[in-house]
Scaffold this motif. Structure first.
Motif, mmCIF file in Angstrom:
data_model
loop_
_atom_site.group_PDB
_atom_site.id
_atom_site.type_symbol
_atom_site.label_atom_id
_atom_site.label_comp_id
_atom_site.label_asym_id
_atom_site.label_seq_id
_atom_site.Cartn_x
_atom_site.Cartn_y
_atom_site.Cartn_z
ATOM 1 N N LEU A 285 0.853 -1.296 -0.102
ATOM 2 C CA LEU A 285 0.016 -0.029 -0.091
ATOM 3 C C LEU A 285 0.895 1.125 -0.123
ATOM 4 C CD1 LEU A 285 -2.698 1.478 0.555
ATOM 5 C CD2 LEU A 285 -2.387 0.967 2.866
ATOM 6 N N ASN A 286 0.582 2.114 -0.873
ATOM 7 C CA ASN A 286 1.164 3.471 -0.844
ATOM 8 C C ASN A 286 0.112 4.488 -1.259
ATOM 9 O OD1 ASN A 286 1.014 3.345 -3.646
ATOM 10 N ND2 ASN A 286 3.121 2.926 -4.164
ATOM 11 N N LEU A 287 0.436 5.820 -1.242
ATOM 12 C CA LEU A 287 -0.534 6.645 -1.362
ATOM 13 C C LEU A 287 -1.021 6.779 -3.074
ATOM 14 C CD1 LEU A 287 -2.210 9.013 0.081
ATOM 15 C CD2 LEU A 287 -0.439 10.622 -0.399
ATOM 16 N N PRO A 288 -0.473 6.660 -3.904
ATOM 17 C CA PRO A 288 -0.892 6.607 -5.345
ATOM 18 C C PRO A 288 -1.859 5.531 -5.490
ATOM 19 C CG PRO A 288 1.565 7.036 -5.465
ATOM 20 C CD PRO A 288 1.138 6.818 -4.024
ATOM 21 N N MET A 289 -1.514 4.479 -4.732
ATOM 22 C CA MET A 289 -2.411 3.130 -4.911
ATOM 23 C C MET A 289 -3.996 3.721 -4.323
ATOM 24 S SD MET A 289 -2.240 -0.670 -3.221
ATOM 25 C CE MET A 289 -0.553 -1.014 -3.981
ATOM 26 N N LEU A 290 -3.650 4.188 -3.217
ATOM 27 C CA LEU A 290 -4.998 4.588 -2.507
ATOM 28 C C LEU A 290 -5.863 5.536 -3.101
ATOM 29 C CD1 LEU A 290 -6.776 4.067 0.136
ATOM 30 C CD2 LEU A 290 -5.483 5.747 1.299
ATOM 31 N N ILE A 291 -5.164 6.469 -3.653
ATOM 32 C CA ILE A 291 -5.956 7.416 -4.357
ATOM 33 C C ILE A 291 -6.832 6.883 -5.562
ATOM 34 C CG2 ILE A 291 -5.715 9.636 -5.740
ATOM 35 C CD1 ILE A 291 -3.378 10.445 -3.808
ATOM 36 N N GLU A 292 -5.812 5.884 -6.297
ATOM 37 C CA GLU A 292 -6.290 5.406 -7.457
ATOM 38 C C GLU A 292 -7.839 4.687 -7.106
ATOM 39 O OE1 GLU A 292 -6.852 4.986 -11.577
ATOM 40 O OE2 GLU A 292 -5.572 6.274 -10.414
ATOM 41 N N ALA A 293 -7.613 3.931 -5.871
ATOM 42 C CA ALA A 293 -8.509 2.845 -5.416
ATOM 43 C C ALA A 293 -9.966 3.934 -5.095
ATOM 44 C CB ALA A 293 -8.333 2.193 -4.149
ATOM 45 N N TYR A 294 -9.724 4.931 -4.583
ATOM 46 C CA TYR A 294 -10.826 6.034 -3.970
ATOM 47 C C TYR A 294 -11.439 6.250 -5.536
ATOM 48 C CZ TYR A 294 -9.403 6.514 0.600
ATOM 49 O OH TYR A 294 -8.695 6.586 1.842
ATOM 50 N N GLY A 295 -10.750 6.694 -6.577
ATOM 51 C CA GLY A 295 -11.079 7.264 -7.818
ATOM 52 C C GLY A 295 -11.816 6.075 -8.739
ATOM 53 N N SER A 296 -11.186 4.788 -8.285
ATOM 54 C CA SER A 296 -11.648 3.579 -9.083
ATOM 55 C C SER A 296 -13.167 3.212 -8.655
ATOM 56 C CB SER A 296 -11.088 2.511 -9.156
ATOM 57 O OG SER A 296 -9.569 2.674 -9.676
ATOM 58 N N ARG A 297 -13.510 3.663 -7.259
ATOM 59 C CA ARG A 297 -14.719 3.245 -6.783
ATOM 60 C C ARG A 297 -16.055 4.077 -7.638
ATOM 61 N NH1 ARG A 297 -15.370 2.740 -0.319
ATOM 62 N NH2 ARG A 297 -14.619 4.905 -0.586
ATOM 63 N N LEU A 298 -15.644 5.239 -8.198
ATOM 64 C CA LEU A 298 -16.734 5.783 -8.820
ATOM 65 C C LEU A 298 -17.105 4.938 -9.935
ATOM 66 C CD1 LEU A 298 -14.794 9.496 -8.415
ATOM 67 C CD2 LEU A 298 -16.551 8.383 -7.154
ATOM 68 N N THR A 299 -16.470 4.267 -10.610
ATOM 69 C CA THR A 299 -17.131 3.857 -12.079
ATOM 70 C C THR A 299 -16.681 2.152 -11.877
ATOM 71 O OG1 THR A 299 -14.597 3.760 -12.893
ATOM 72 C CG2 THR A 299 -15.994 5.683 -13.308
ATOM 73 N N MET A 300 -16.091 1.806 -10.692
ATOM 74 C CA MET A 300 -16.184 -0.114 -10.756
ATOM 75 C C MET A 300 -16.890 -0.219 -9.575
ATOM 76 S SD MET A 300 -11.992 -0.408 -11.868
ATOM 77 C CE MET A 300 -11.301 0.255 -13.212
ATOM 78 N N ASN A 301 -17.454 -1.483 -9.475
ATOM 79 C CA ASN A 301 -18.407 -1.875 -8.668
ATOM 80 C C ASN A 301 -17.796 -3.368 -8.133
ATOM 81 O OD1 ASN A 301 -20.207 0.190 -8.528
ATOM 82 N ND2 ASN A 301 -21.244 -0.768 -10.419
ATOM 83 N N SER A 302 -16.736 -3.701 -8.598
ATOM 84 C CA SER A 302 -16.234 -4.913 -8.037
ATOM 85 C C SER A 302 -14.678 -4.851 -7.309
ATOM 86 C CB SER A 302 -15.894 -5.781 -9.232
ATOM 87 O OG SER A 302 -14.878 -6.892 -9.154
#
Length: 328
Positions: free
Chosen positions: A93-110
């Motif tokens: 886990l690093n910060l770029p990964m976490l930010i990308e996870a937050y953004g991905s939840r807007l368009t991905m449901n899995s």
């Protein structure tokens, strides 16, 4: 929405959650789980279960964890086993990964779709200056990883050496997978335990927790004794042995496993045991077992990690005996 659990050694999970919110704003269904020095695996598992319980029953769960093979990973992996079709785990886990996870939840449901997507963001977030220090693409794996055969036996001629033998009730976890593995450079981690060898889930989780370039195995004590007596075809393998209890270590040594020193890492507290320091707990059987080991010429290296100061086992055992005598 996919629920996210940030799990780490210490308060790293809390800190990176705060950092992520500074950049991406406050987030729903994000829980942190911290594994503190005075806690054991059962407490950590309870923290993870409590965090999951805060999500809705239909929510998928994505674990973002600091370290592959550490206790937060091991306990999360145990919970993941019952939900392999929907849940996912990503380590490093690093910060770029976490930010990308937050953004991905807007368009991905899995959870698994998000997990596959964010790995690249985590890797891309690792940069170096000067750029000339950047490793070449496709750099070779460590020689030990390439040379180690996949099976425990059947290598080229050459005896096996024992780089560390450790008593640790947590067996293969972060301190072993990182600090001790880097310090001793084994090609094999071998958990020597009848109980674990009978437990298919624990065996699977242990082999999955092996650090890169090192194979992990679980063998019964009698099998380890046989291997030690006939190790001419171990290909010069360097073994790190893990025992769950001092009793298992004594039985192995009595059977012929040639160990002259035991690293004493942790012994979990349970009913009837006294705890003379933060990580070691003893009952009378434990104390008697260490006396038998000492009588066989075994010495004790009391350290959680290689950088710790050496503890005095005689003093620790005397304190434990005094506490047990007071109870009696």
């Amino acid at each position: 929405m996919v629920g996210i659990i940030l799990a780490s050694h210490g308060k790293f999970a809390e800190g990176i959650k705060q950092s992520g919110e500074m950049i991406f704003g406050e987030q729903e269904k994000v829980e942190t789980v911290t594994f503190m020095p005075n806690e054991g695996p059962d407490a950590l598992k309870a923290h993870l279960e409590a965090a999951i319980a805060k999500f809705d029953p239909e929510d998928e769960v994505l674990f973002l964890i600091d370290l592959w093979g550490g206790s937060p990973f091991n306990q999360s992996n145990g919970l993941f086993e019952a939900h392999q079709d929907k849940w996912a785990i990503v380590t490093g886990l690093n910060l770029p990964m976490l930010i990308e996870a937050y953004g991905s939840r807007l368009t991905m449901n899995s959870a698994q779709e998000i997990a596959a997507h964010i790995v690249e963001a985590g890797r891309d977030g690792v940069k170096i200056k000067p750029e000339s220090l950047e490793p070449a693409a496709g750099a070779a794996q460590p020689a030990a990883a390439a040379a180690a055969p996949s099976a425990l036996t059947g290598g080229q001629p050459g005896k096996m050496s024992y780089v560390l033998a450790r008593v640790d009730s947590r067996l293969l976890h972060g301190q072993v997978a990182t600090a001790w593995t880097k310090s001793t450079q084994p090609t094999r981690i071998i958990v020597v335990s009848d109980n674990v060898a009978k437990d298919e889930l624990r065996k699977k989780l242990i082999t999955q927790a092996a650090p890169p370039g090192v194979k992990a195995h679980v063998v019964p004590i009698d099998q380890m004794i046989k291997i030690a007596k006939d190790d001419q075809h171990m290909g010069g393998q360097k073994a790190l042995l893990l025992f769950e209890t001092p009793q298992d270590a004594l039985r192995a040594i009595e059977g012929g496993v040639p160990l002259k020193e035991l690293n004493i890492g942790s012994m979990a507290h349970s009913t009837g045991k006294v705890q003379p320091n933060k990580v070691l707990a003893f009952d009378q059987n434990d104390i008697d077992t260490f006396a038998k080991l000492k009588a066989k010429g075994v010495t004790f290296d009391v350290r959680k990690v290689p950088t710790d100061a050496h503890g005095n086992m005689d003093e620790i055992l005397k304190k434990a005996q005094d506490e047990l005598n007071k109870q009696g």
